[in-house]
Write an enzyme that holds these catalytic residues in place. Sequence first.
Site, PDB file in Angstrom:
ATOM      1  N   GLU A  93     -12.432  -1.498  12.591  1.00 51.87           N
ATOM      2  CA  GLU A  93     -12.374  -0.792  11.208  1.00 51.87           C
ATOM      3  C   GLU A  93     -13.524  -1.238  10.331  1.00 51.87           C
ATOM      4  O   GLU A  93     -14.249  -0.402   9.678  1.00 51.87           O
ATOM      5  CB  GLU A  93     -10.989  -1.000  10.499  1.00 51.87           C
ATOM      6  CG  GLU A  93     -10.998  -0.599   9.222  1.00 51.87           C
ATOM      7  CD  GLU A  93      -9.634  -0.794   8.478  1.00 51.87           C
ATOM      8  OE1 GLU A  93      -8.727  -1.119   9.104  1.00 51.87           O
ATOM      9  OE2 GLU A  93      -9.411  -0.264   7.343  1.00 51.87           O
ATOM     10  N   ASP A  98      -8.375  -8.658   4.517  1.00 54.48           N
ATOM     11  CA  ASP A  98      -7.986  -7.238   5.336  1.00 54.48           C
ATOM     12  C   ASP A  98      -8.964  -7.195   6.443  1.00 54.48           C
ATOM     13  O   ASP A  98      -9.787  -6.213   6.416  1.00 54.48           O
ATOM     14  CB  ASP A  98      -8.030  -6.140   4.566  1.00 54.48           C
ATOM     15  CG  ASP A  98      -7.454  -4.938   5.380  1.00 54.48           C
ATOM     16  OD1 ASP A  98      -6.822  -5.166   6.523  1.00 54.48           O
ATOM     17  OD2 ASP A  98      -7.518  -3.884   5.155  1.00 54.48           O
ATOM     18  N   GLU A 153       0.864  -1.287  -0.025  1.00 54.95           N
ATOM     19  CA  GLU A 153       0.038   0.183  -0.002  1.00 54.95           C
ATOM     20  C   GLU A 153       0.816   1.458   0.075  1.00 54.95           C
ATOM     21  O   GLU A 153       0.632   2.306   0.651  1.00 54.95           O
ATOM     22  CB  GLU A 153      -0.881   0.075   1.179  1.00 54.95           C
ATOM     23  CG  GLU A 153      -1.941  -1.236   1.220  1.00 54.95           C
ATOM     24  CD  GLU A 153      -3.070  -1.250   2.288  1.00 54.95           C
ATOM     25  OE1 GLU A 153      -4.136  -1.353   2.044  1.00 54.95           O
ATOM     26  OE2 GLU A 153      -2.513  -0.601   3.461  1.00 54.95           O
TER      27      GLU A 153
END
Lengths: 691, 691
Positions: B383, B355, B281
């Site tokens: 998240e 993820d 990333e």
Amino acid sequence: MPLLVAMIASLAATGPAAAEDGYQLWMRYPASASQPAIEVARDTPMTRAAAAEVRRGLPTGAGPVLLALARDPRLQGLRLATAKLGDEGYSVQRITIDGRTVTLITGNSDRGLLYGAFALLRHLDTGGAIDTVALTAAPAVTLRVLNHWDNLDGVVERGYAGRSLWDWWSLPDVKDPRYTDYARANASLGINGTVLNNVNAKAVSLTAPYIAKAAALADVFRPYGIRVYLSARFSAPIELGGIKTADPRDPAVAAWWKAKADEIYRAIPDFGGFLVKANSEGQPGPRDYGASHADGANMLAAAVKPHHGIIMWRAFVYAETDPDDRAKQAYTEFKPLDGKFADNVIVQVKNGAIDFQPREPFHPLFGAMPKTPLMIEFQITKEYLGFASHLAYLGPLFEEVLDADTGVRRGETVASVVDGADDRHGISGMAGVANIGDSRDWSGSTFNQANWYAFGRLAWDPTLSSQTIAREWAAQTFGQDPAVIDAVVAIMAGSREAAVDYTGPLGLAHLMATGHHYGPGPWVSELARPEWNPVYYHRADRGGIGFDRTRTGSNAVAQYAPRVAKVYADPAKTPLEELLWFHHLPWDHQLSTGRTVWGELVHRYDRGIATVVDMRRQWEALKPRIDAKRWEKAASQLAVQEREARWWRDASLAYWMSINGLALPGGSAPPAHDLAWYKAQTFPYPPGNPQ
Amino acid sequence: MPLLVAMIASLAATGPAAAEDGYQLWMRYPASASQPAIEVARDTPMTRAAAAEVRRGLPTGAGPVLLALARDPRLQGLRLATAKLGDEGYSVQRITIDGRTVTLITGNSDRGLLYGAFALLRHLDTGGAIDTVALTAAPAVTLRVLNHWDNLDGVVERGYAGRSLWDWWSLPDVKDPRYTDYARANASLGINGTVLNNVNAKAVSLTAPYIAKAAALADVFRPYGIRVYLSARFSAPIELGGIKTADPRDPAVAAWWKAKADEIYRAIPDFGGFLVKANSEGQPGPRDYGASHADGANMLAAAVKPHHGIIMWRAFVYAETDPDDRAKQAYTEFKPLDGKFADNVIVQVKNGAIDFQPREPFHPLFGAMPKTPLMIEFQITKEYLGFASHLAYLGPLFEEVLDADTGVRRGETVASVVDGADDRHGISGMAGVANIGDSRDWSGSTFNQANWYAFGRLAWDPTLSSQTIAREWAAQTFGQDPAVIDAVVAIMAGSREAAVDYTGPLGLAHLMATGHHYGPGPWVSELARPEWNPVYYHRADRGGIGFDRTRTGSNAVAQYAPRVAKVYADPAKTPLEELLWFHHLPWDHQLSTGRTVWGELVHRYDRGIATVVDMRRQWEALKPRIDAKRWEKAASQLAVQEREARWWRDASLAYWMSINGLALPGGSAPPAHDLAWYKAQTFPYPPGNPQ
């Protein structure tokens, strides 16, 4: 267990939450063994809040207490003098009713009862006796308001106490109990308004979701007498309304604001109104359209007028297109508008003409606009006085400005201009830029709490001395041990002058580093606008130092009343504390102290360091008498302050010497590093500096 | 006062600090009336910390307690079996010594005494009796570590509990007492390491000022057995060292890291080592230079090796240049490196291959790299499970992954791969991405504290059931009332499955909105990289829904051991919970439940809502039994959760119906708005999303 060589560890037995951590502020009520008898003659949310506070804070044996309005029929036989209390004042006294002695808290409104309740507790917490209590007071100004420079992303501009207290994301669903404690603390001082968002405002704060969030806070604050205000972005009709202009003379713009005000008042019936920073540091405003500040303010005033709202319109303006002395520009722009503002507009003027420096002469607009209510704006957060870590009690700063003689009318002070009584203004006020965040101790340090406290107390009563306020605060914050109070007050008393001394003595100002304003940067000279550079302010050269604001210079002195201007125009009459604000003087110019300008400058830098060293010493001596957590944090911060005071002094002197080529007077230590070292320092991620 | 129509207000008498506000976490020790007799046979900072904790937490009458190492000569007559306790284990038991009965806390190290002290308190706080206490335990893995994704500006990436706990600005001067409480809480669970800064690291965290700040934290944490680690930015030699490359094979680069490690160890002698996110990333890494992840990790490992440090090297990689299924890329990149890592490197693998979704099949690397220690990485912060406001107990998620059968060896589970015993790895570990911030309750909600707790307990003992952990936590957090414990555990038990149901049932994943990841965005299709788009994951079209990862698709199933791959390759054998993760199926495909894929999808969305409604109902019923502040906040958050669960369901169904053109099954309510409305929602200033 004789076989064991046992060591009994000496251990703190208390859990973490039990220790004092500053959360309770100056409201550290003793745990009552018994419930006092409290009677409330009237049941409203506000009287319930008042009674709850008395119940929390009243020491054992101090009851009974009666809360009743002055007009209560049962009090009529007592012939109480309550007319002068007005809408917000209180009277607390012992009365005998039906053969019983009670402590009466009375006033002409629930708000009076609320403030009276807090006054009674303050009286007791500062050593006052219950059986002789006799308190009467009414506030000097109608608007006693905090300005939160809180951004919607949680960053507080110039905030050094964590994030914003407002968790916009979880509002309106989650009402943090801390919001109530915030309201209690403010009500205890008589603060009656709060502007929730930064004057550098975003239009989004006026959208429906954010109005609902503000309304949730207003609901929490209402029983504590605190009204919510919002900073309004002047261009919101463009950004939210899809209108092509924000010209205040455009009917579509006025209609948009009227509808927006109506929408807000539907959600918050007692909404206070708008605070506006217009045409200042990049913010939009009426001048963008050739309209005046009065045009802009009056258009907004008309929108809130049907709801009894007000507009607080800031006079903090200076323009990159105006080459004149920045210190003169607000006066130049606003004085001609005197008498042109609607009656629900109040113009908010910073205490000095630049920007909340450790010391500034009072703003020349005070006294110059008799037909306009002027609200004074102080900065409680210490943008220029050492952030959270320096101990600098601002009571003396506030007091010095409020007590300043404007020279316009006999006996007229800044405080008497602000209270508006002489000109019979319907509104009057004091605003303080809050130093509050979500730090456990609210303000980033225990001593910073005193600045919030001092602002609130002075907004209620500008005649209080900063020393009296410090004693009050110290007793409530650290307890009634006179040795502790004396030492704490002594530390506080000289602390602001020390900050002046080590950052900018003799009237120097605006010498800080760029952007974050952390630490010294007197050498900074290359920022885009001239008046952003420290060199613009100190004007040091081989020949001398200081900004000539007399007739030979910018003539800013002429903005003051003749009697004051005469003093400031003469270097021999100007107080040393303001000398280089008004005069450019040779380094070897002789002063009344017997020292030259250079010698006095160095002397004062050194004096500032010495004061901080002494403050640390005094605090060290208090270690056995102060609870551990609060003592330890303040001790750590005083160590930072001493290091940074030395840094300010050394960096400044290294720079002045690079300009004047002079040696330090004998006995004064050379800077620890050379100038290049100070210039090379960088500070990642400084607090309070939104990007 | 008979004259008065007195109303006695019913008022809360407690001050704000006295109320429960979640700060004490699961360590809500009873206030002891008497000081227990505690004897410590050895005086070190760690035994002092252990003894202080016992003194804080031991109920009246539960003493005496003796803390002594197993090798203490005075214990030799007792024939205690302590060999199996290893370096960190403990034994707590009643012994008679010199005719007196005492509670002995022993182990082979001070750390054992520390963990034993907390185990004793947990035993008592969950209703255990002192006179029958007999506790013995040793941790399953050597590294039990929190990963803080905390940026140096105080923003926590994916943090929903305020700012970073680390006040970098005031460190190292001000040591917030909260740092100690953080260490206590972690030590109570056996957590023994913390990575202070975000894996998306800045080089500045490796500069001298920041090393000094980290060292100050390490000093606070050390007595609690917690080592400090730092995330290292791989390109730091370029950014800080002025070297032209960060190629791990360049001797200058290796020398820079060696010198940097030496510098850190001078300040922090027990520094744990580095965590590295490389070539992931946008982060720099060895692949930038054509070197492998092993080359990069081993170069850093050599730098910390002389100091007994380790490198935690993340396997979370996927490349925009790789068109293959994102779920396959980490395996493809890392499996060939098995056996190539230095012995002080551990590869950190997320629990699933994408993820941290509400549900993912276990990562295929577990079992596939027997020559390499693999550390599992869980995300404690939610998240993808509703931020701070949704109640979603993650114990079942952690448990489900740890218990998964890898299919590689008989009886091999993810937990047994992670503990490393079968392959005799010298290091082993579990990492949890922390949900901790400076919110008063640490984690943004009381129930989020349970996720921190569950992670810590499972890192110590992965065989614990999530239900057992929930009971333990509930008793310590809300008290020992069985009715409260039962209800709290019931609420927790189904909560994660509810979040799966209302956000992405049947193995769907990665359907959230962009950037902030708040709320639904299954329609998002236009982000720059294909694998950033929800449509990449669900692949819904008129014909069906799901990602074909069998041989006819990406063949990701082939990365699993044949026995597992066989299950996942067959839609009839794949558990419904993972069905659409592995298979693209027609909307009308019949499932074992008797419903079609579409029918089952709608059923599960509705089941998720029903569960949340039921959770609220159960929580409402607990109102009289839970302290007000914590109850009120959780109640507010459950209201948010219900609203947002409906939003997820409605937005998702509106989108699926726009794709498949199907009607809702009878009895299922239509979405509240049309699809355009859901797509048009925007959310200013979301938390946890650094810009």
